[in-house]
Design an enzyme around this catalytic site. Structure first.
Site, PDB file in Angstrom:
ATOM      1  N   ASP A 336       0.859  -1.173   0.000  1.00 46.40           N
ATOM      2  CA  ASP A 336       0.000   0.000   0.000  1.00 46.40           C
ATOM      3  C   ASP A 336       0.901   1.230   0.000  1.00 46.40           C
ATOM      4  OD1 ASP A 336      -2.176   1.608   0.080  1.00 46.40           O
ATOM      5  OD2 ASP A 336      -2.814   1.080   2.109  1.00 46.40           O
ATOM      6  N   ASP A 575      -1.709  -2.372   6.681  1.00 43.91           N
ATOM      7  CA  ASP A 575      -1.839  -1.935   8.072  1.00 43.91           C
ATOM      8  C   ASP A 575      -3.267  -1.546   8.435  1.00 43.91           C
ATOM      9  OD1 ASP A 575      -2.085   0.353   6.600  1.00 43.91           O
ATOM     10  OD2 ASP A 575      -0.559   1.500   7.673  1.00 43.91           O
ATOM     11  N   ASP A 579      -7.199  -4.017   4.444  1.00 45.04           N
ATOM     12  CA  ASP A 579      -6.177  -4.928   3.923  1.00 45.04           C
ATOM     13  C   ASP A 579      -6.374  -6.363   4.405  1.00 45.04           C
ATOM     14  OD1 ASP A 579      -4.783  -2.822   2.670  1.00 45.04           O
ATOM     15  OD2 ASP A 579      -3.770  -2.324   4.542  1.00 45.04           O
TER      16      ASP A 579
END
Length: 827
Positions: A336, A575, A579
């Site tokens: 990400d 995180d 996700d």
């Protein structure tokens, strides 16, 4: 004040907890009957006395299963094994036969078990300490004060405060406030569900936005999260890395074959050849010991445990040791933008006013509007935290309604008496008006900034898709700081042929620019994920693009599936709550400790200091494990394959197995065990090629065949020239040692100082033991005939080994070519 209420029947009965054998030694109180429950208000919460009463009766939120093995379970797991049972049986047989010196393998077996126990306990202690630091925590109201405590110390009827990113640790009911909940782990769908007072919160789900006070209704063994965690752990334990699967296959084959072969050898020696009981037992034991790969499996466990300890010192928490190997084989890394490429913090860079605001003098100052908007919102994500830190000039306007940020619709809203305002992604908020401001937005995006649009909404937003008109007032330009050493990290992966895919919910142009600044290769190949409508679109896009913007949570999961469908080994970092699905489905998952509880618990690795720069170290650790285990595994398999072939040959040809158990132990110690362990600690970060089993067999087979050919030939010629069995046994043992050192030299090439030292120490140790303890290990003087045969076959070992290596290499090349042609023809 706390009220009481009548207990439901399940709480009145007082159930005794039945623990499985897997939980023996885990301190879990037995649940007993409660007299009443306390319905505390949200301001006061439970008192200390009430909490103590719940805890005393076993109504706390402790997990059903222990977080790790107990010391007793570790000792049991390393001693009560199938092969240790075989060794115990063999020991009893040797004692019955009076062949005490052939029990020389026992100290090695005991030492192996002790090493395993010590290493596992050391790793357990390290991981338990780190698990305590990274344990899920919860904010709870007790005695009128808000406290943060471990989630397992929560009790029934606790008043808990939940906010964005928190995992709900026990089933609860909302008492005050409003939140949006992601129940993806429960339903498989990533839809956000609004929860208001009176609605139930299921443990195992995650708060996406907003905050609330909730009362715990089901805790511990009753809560959904415990049932879910048990299933997840069972699934994780069932997943085996390639190396472990290969080792299990080897152990299974050996475990099945040793019993019938051992029985046949004893039957042949004792009943058919008429040998004495002692000689029949010792020859059978020698063959069986040679076929048991106990050291190989133990070495892999110890090596992984040592690696886990080394990573723990670098602030990397390993939930699953097998993922170390998996990460070493990864060829695609999905990351990400926020929290991975950039620091997990955002700053307001600029505010660009737009014509509708500039041309309407009746609209309040933009700074004041943004300040009122930010003050009404909760800092439940890093963007809103940046807004609240930057915009502080409020007018005091009171909000009528507020909706937190929706990851599905990409906006948040506040409704005042003067009207409703929204802040969010331009494409989602402006819709068909986006083109009016596209040039300005993309200009900022190309600089690597994230752009949000702030505008007035005609209607009352409810957190779902905007259907009314939005009048754009300004653009809020925010920025992330690129993580230190990000460029070095991504350059490392590029050199190692690991492809990086950036998957983000932000504008693809912005993400592309940030990726470029971080040094990610091919970062100019980007796409807006909203244009990917079908699974076929995603399947095609993952091979063509590097950067994916405007990605929804469910799409992240589909990207992982598509990459795996292309035969890639996928690692996923994340995180956030969005996700979790992708982390669970990736081959290897890595989370930041500063992120959500959900991501940390769903991942196999957790970076406790949130430093993505540790990733190369983790990959290198994995490569060291796999490469060294391939070398060590080859040494162990040489003995196993050779012993199997020689045992079968002895049965077919009617010969007595020529080696003694003590000789097998001596040879194994210096040609396999000691060098195998020392080699497992050599730094080796070479890129992994091929599969573990085929790589190990390619190295082991030439040496095993060489051992078998020369030893079997020596036995045959010894029979022809009437050489005594004692002399043949000594010659075979020394011959096997010579081949062992030759293959050790071949496997550890290219040589350096450390590898040369390993080889010389092992040769010296073997020589010293032969000189000082030759009689104990059954090494006797040889007759002249035996010496002549020994010299001849010693000379032949080198060319036999050399040509077998070439032959097997050619066979492997031919097999691979045929397989590739077959695959191309039928693909």
């Amino acid at each position: 004040m706390a009220d009481t209420k009548k207990l439901p029947s399940s709480l009145q009965r007082g159930r005794k907890k039945v623990r499985s054998t897997a939980n023996i030694g885990f301190d879990q109180p037995v649940r007993t009957k409660l007299k009443h429950r306390y319905m505390a208000d949200i301001q006061t919460g439970l008192t200390k006395e009430q909490v103590d009463e719940y805890t005393r009766h076993g109504w706390d939120n402790r997990s059903v299963a222990p977080p790790s093995k107990t010391v007793g379970q570790i000792i049991k797991g390393n001693t009560l094994t199938y092969f240790n049972g075989i060794f115990l049986l063999l020991s009893v047989l040797l004692i019955i036969a009076g062949s005490y010196r052939d029990l020389s393998f026992l100290p090695i077996i005991i030492a192996n078990a002790m090493i395993g126990i010590v290493q596992e306990i050391a790793a357990k202690n390290t991981l338990d300490k780190l698990n305590v630091l990274n344990a899920p925590k919860a904010k709870v109201v007790r005695s009128g004060k808000i406290r943060t405590i471990p989630a397992e110390k929560l009790v029934l009827d606790d008043i808990v405060i939940f906010s964005a990113g928190n995992q709900i640790p026990a089933d609860a009911v909302v008492v005050d406030g409003q939140v949006k909940v992601n129940e993806s782990l429960l339903t498989g769908e990533s839809d956000e569900i609004s929860k208001k007072p009176g609605d139930k919160l299921m443990s195992g789900s995650f708060i996406v936005s907003g905050s609330c006070y909730a009362r715990l209704e089901k805790i511990g063994e009753d809560s959904y999260i415990n049932k879910l965690t048990t299933q997840a752990k069972a699934a994780r334990e069932g997943e085996q890395s390639e190396m472990i699967r290969s080792l299990n296959r080897i152990v299974m084959i050996a475990g099945i074959s040793i019993v019938p072969i051992g029985i046949l050898l004893f039957y042949q020696s004792y009943w058919q050849q008429g040998l004495e009981l002692q000689e029949s037992i010792t020859s059978m034991v020698a063959a069986v010991i040679g076929m048991i790969p106990e050291g190989l499996y133990l070495l892999s466990s110890v090596t992984l445990a040592v690696s886990t300890g080394r990573l723990a010192l670098k602030k990397v928490l390993v939930h699953d040791m097998k993922c170390i190997e998996t990460l070493a084989r990864v060829d695609v890394l999905c990351v990400d933008k926020t929290g991975t490429i950039t620091e997990n913090k955002m700053l307001i860079n600029d505010v660009i006013t737009l014509p509708p605001y500039e041309e309407d003098a009746t609209i309040p100052a933009i700074e004041e509007l943004l300040s009122d908007f930010s003050a009404a919102q909760k800092a439940d994500n890093i963007t809103m935290q940046a807004m609240k830190d930057h915009f502080t000039s409020t007018s005091g306007a009171r909000p009528i309604a507020v909706t937190g940020f929706s990851s599905a619709w990409k906006y948040s809203s506040v409704t005042f008496q003067s009207g409703a305002y929204v802040l969010g992604a331009p494409e989602f908020v402006l819709k068909e008006d986006y083109h009016l401001y596209q040039d300005t937005i993309e200009e900022q995006s190309r600089k690597g900034y994230r752009v949000l649009v702030f505008g007035k909404y005609q209607g009352t937003p409810d957190g779902n898709e905007l259907t009314g008109q939005v009048t754009a007032l300004c653009l809020v330009v925010v920025k992330n700081k690129i993580r230190k050493d990000a460029d070095k990290t991504f350059q490392f992966f590029h050199r190692q042929n690991v492809e990086v895919k950036v998957i983000s919910g932000d504008n693809p142009v912005t993400v592309s620019e940030v990726a470029k600044q971080a040094g990610i290769a091919n970062s100019d190949l980007y796409i807006d994920a909203t244009t990917l409508k079908t699974k076929e679109d995603i399947y095609d896009a993952v091979t063509r693009y590097t950067v994916f913007g405007r990605v929804t949570p469910n799409q992240k999961r589909e990207f992982v599936h598509a990459l795996k469908a292309h035969g890639r080994t996928v690692a996923m970092t994340g995180d956030g709550v969005n996700d979790v699905l992708a982390l669970k489905d990736a081959d290897c998952s890595v989370a930041m400790a500063a992120g959500s509880d959900a991501a940390a618990q769903a991942s196999q690795l957790v970076l406790l200091d949130n430093d993505f720069a540790h990733m190369p170290e983790i990959v290198m650790e994995g490569r060291q494990v796999v490469n060294n285990m391939e070398r060590s595994g080859s040494l162990f398999l040489v003995k196993n394959i050779f012993s199997l072939l020689l045992a079968v040959f002895s049965i077919i040809a009617g010969f007595t197995y020529p080696l003694r158990p003590s000789q097998i132990s001596l040879i194994s110690m210096f040609t396999i065990g000691l060098p195998g362990f020392l080699m497992s600690q050599i730094p080796d970060h070479t890129l992994i090629h091929g599969r573990y089993m085929s790589n190990v067999l390619l190295k082991a087979m030439p040496a095993a065949l060489t051992d078998f050919i020369v030893v079997a030939s020596l036995v045959v010629f010894g029979e022809v020239f009437d050489v005594s069995s004692v002399d043949i046994s000594t010659a075979c043992a020394i011959l096997m040692a010579i081949v062992g050192f030759m293959i050790l030299f071949h496997i550890i090439k290219p040589m350096d100082r450390y590898k040369t030292a390993i080889w010389l120490v092992c040769v010296a140790g073997m020589t010293l033991f032969l000189l000082l303890f030759h009689s104990f290990f059954g090494i006797t003087g040889m007759s002249m005939r035996c010496i002549m045969l020994f010299v001849v076959f010693s000379i032949t070992t080198e060319p036999i080994l050399r040509y077998l290596i070439r032959l097997i290499r050619l066979v492997n090349i031919g097999y691979n070519r045929l397989r590739d042609r077959f695959s191309e023809r039928f693909s």
